[in-house]
Design a protein around this motif. Structure first.
Motif, PDB file in Angstrom:
ATOM      1  N   PRO A 145       0.775  -1.280   0.194  1.00 46.33           N
ATOM      2  CA  PRO A 145      -0.221  -0.027   0.066  1.00 46.33           C
ATOM      3  C   PRO A 145       0.942   1.432   0.050  1.00 46.33           C
ATOM      4  O   PRO A 145       0.652   2.289  -0.618  1.00 46.33           O
ATOM      5  N   ILE A 146       1.979   1.068   0.739  1.00 48.03           N
ATOM      6  CA  ILE A 146       2.791   2.210   0.656  1.00 48.03           C
ATOM      7  C   ILE A 146       3.649   2.404  -0.626  1.00 48.03           C
ATOM      8  O   ILE A 146       3.705   3.600  -0.963  1.00 48.03           O
ATOM      9  N   THR A 231      -4.930   1.711   9.032  1.00 50.26           N
ATOM     10  CA  THR A 231      -4.867   0.965  10.038  1.00 50.26           C
ATOM     11  C   THR A 231      -3.417   0.335  10.023  1.00 50.26           C
ATOM     12  O   THR A 231      -2.788   0.199   9.040  1.00 50.26           O
ATOM     13  N   GLY A 232      -3.000  -0.089  11.132  1.00 47.06           N
ATOM     14  CA  GLY A 232      -1.950  -1.171  11.539  1.00 47.06           C
ATOM     15  C   GLY A 232      -0.678  -0.762  10.856  1.00 47.06           C
ATOM     16  O   GLY A 232      -0.270   0.596  10.908  1.00 47.06           O
ATOM     17  N   MET A 233      -0.064  -1.561  10.031  1.00 49.54           N
ATOM     18  CA  MET A 233       1.193  -1.200   9.462  1.00 49.54           C
ATOM     19  C   MET A 233       1.129  -0.096   8.520  1.00 49.54           C
ATOM     20  O   MET A 233       2.327   0.549   8.541  1.00 49.54           O
ATOM     21  N   THR A 234       0.110   0.009   7.558  1.00 52.03           N
ATOM     22  CA  THR A 234       0.252   0.930   6.545  1.00 52.03           C
ATOM     23  C   THR A 234       0.283   2.484   7.382  1.00 52.03           C
ATOM     24  O   THR A 234       1.000   3.239   6.955  1.00 52.03           O
ATOM     25  N   MET A 235      -0.450   2.353   8.440  1.00 46.37           N
ATOM     26  CA  MET A 235      -0.737   3.739   9.189  1.00 46.37           C
ATOM     27  C   MET A 235       0.938   4.095   9.736  1.00 46.37           C
ATOM     28  O   MET A 235       1.044   5.338   9.633  1.00 46.37           O
TER      29      MET A 235
END
Ligand code: FMN
Length: 251
Positions: A145-146, A231-235
């Motif tokens: 996503p990043i 959320t989570g790691m993406t955040m």
């Protein structure tokens, strides 16, 4: 969204093989043309798989000159630059655009890990150092996503790396992907039968349509403009890189 020929055929060669590696002669435009002719390719993917090469026993680790080697090929052929599991950064995306590629496949972290693939190979061959490298770099890279957002530099972007269903594909479109690709999920179905692959694709399409329906988006363009919740790691990654606003609202 641009329309493409279906199926779009993509030939594939490795970026590390475009520069001299020890005694090995580099591949060039002739070999690139031949690769395209072999599969009736519409596009040539040049894969950047240095994480794999680092772990691989016979890995090609020279990177100097790769961008310069991509340039003349990209001037002649429609080139898609792709990663294979470690993701593309903004700096790399901009350099690839400068080199003249027509699109970027982010090949992000979250799906097939070629460090893992090479770990098992090294283990089988009793190569302790390579086995250790494979283990240490198993999860090396930029999460998909990043990488998707970082690769938005004005070129079409393909999302691969951990796309498992139509919901993942829709999430990828909402993050700026022009297309999403699946390797391991489709290969698992292909091991069963051609019908299983067709069924898998039908399910992916149904899931993608369900997201469109449930979010009230009438087109993929609308989906690409949707506001997102991270959320989570993406955040964590987005916060650390200072790209939270860009992640949620688009570039
Ligand atoms: C068995 C296997 C072989 C692959 N071979 C190549 C390859 O030769 N060239 C390439 O660019 N990517 C290759 N890939 C990478 C995929 O194209 C894709 O970018 C990556 O696996 C992420 O997708 P996934 O998480 O859905 O597997 C391969 C993937 C798998 C699983």
């Amino acid at each position: 969204m641009k329309k493409h020929k279906v199926p779009l055929m993509i030939a594939n060669i490795g970026a590390p093989q475009l520069v001299p590696q020890g005694e090995k002669k580099p591949l060039g435009i002739e070999e690139a043309r031949r690769a395209m002719a072999m599969v009736g390719g519409d596009i040539l993917a040049i894969h950047l798989n240095y994480t794999q090469e680092v772990v691989q026993p016979e890995g090609d680790r020279r990177a100097r000159g790769v961008l310069a080697a991509i340039k003349p090929i990209a001037a002649e052929l429609p080139v898609l630059a792709k990663e294979t599991g470690a993701g593309i950064s903004r700096t790399v995306a901009l350099s690839l655009k400068e080199a003249g590629v027509k699109g970027i496949d982010i090949g992000g972290l979250g799906g097939t890990s070629f460090s893992a693939v090479e770990f098992y190979r090294a283990q089988k061959e009793g190569m302790e150092l390579k086995e250790r490298l494979g283990r240490v770099f198993w999860e090396w890279g930029i999460p998909s996503p990043i990488a998707l957002r970082l690769s938005q530099v004005g070129l079409p972007v393909v999302a691969t790396g951990g796309v498992r269903n139509g919901l993942d594909a829709a999430k990828a479109v909402s993050l700026g992907a022009a297309a999403a690709g699946m390797a391991s999920q489709m290969l698992k179905a292909a091991e069963v039968s051609a019908e299983a692959v067709a069924q898998e694709l039908e399910a992916v399409i149904a899931e993608f349509k369900a997201v469109m329906f449930l979010t009230g988006c009438r087109s993929a363009d609308e989906l690409a403009r949707a506001e997102l919740v991270l959320t989570g790691m993406t955040m964590e990654w987005a916060t650390s890189l200072g790209i939270l606003g860009e992640m949620r609202h688009g570039a």
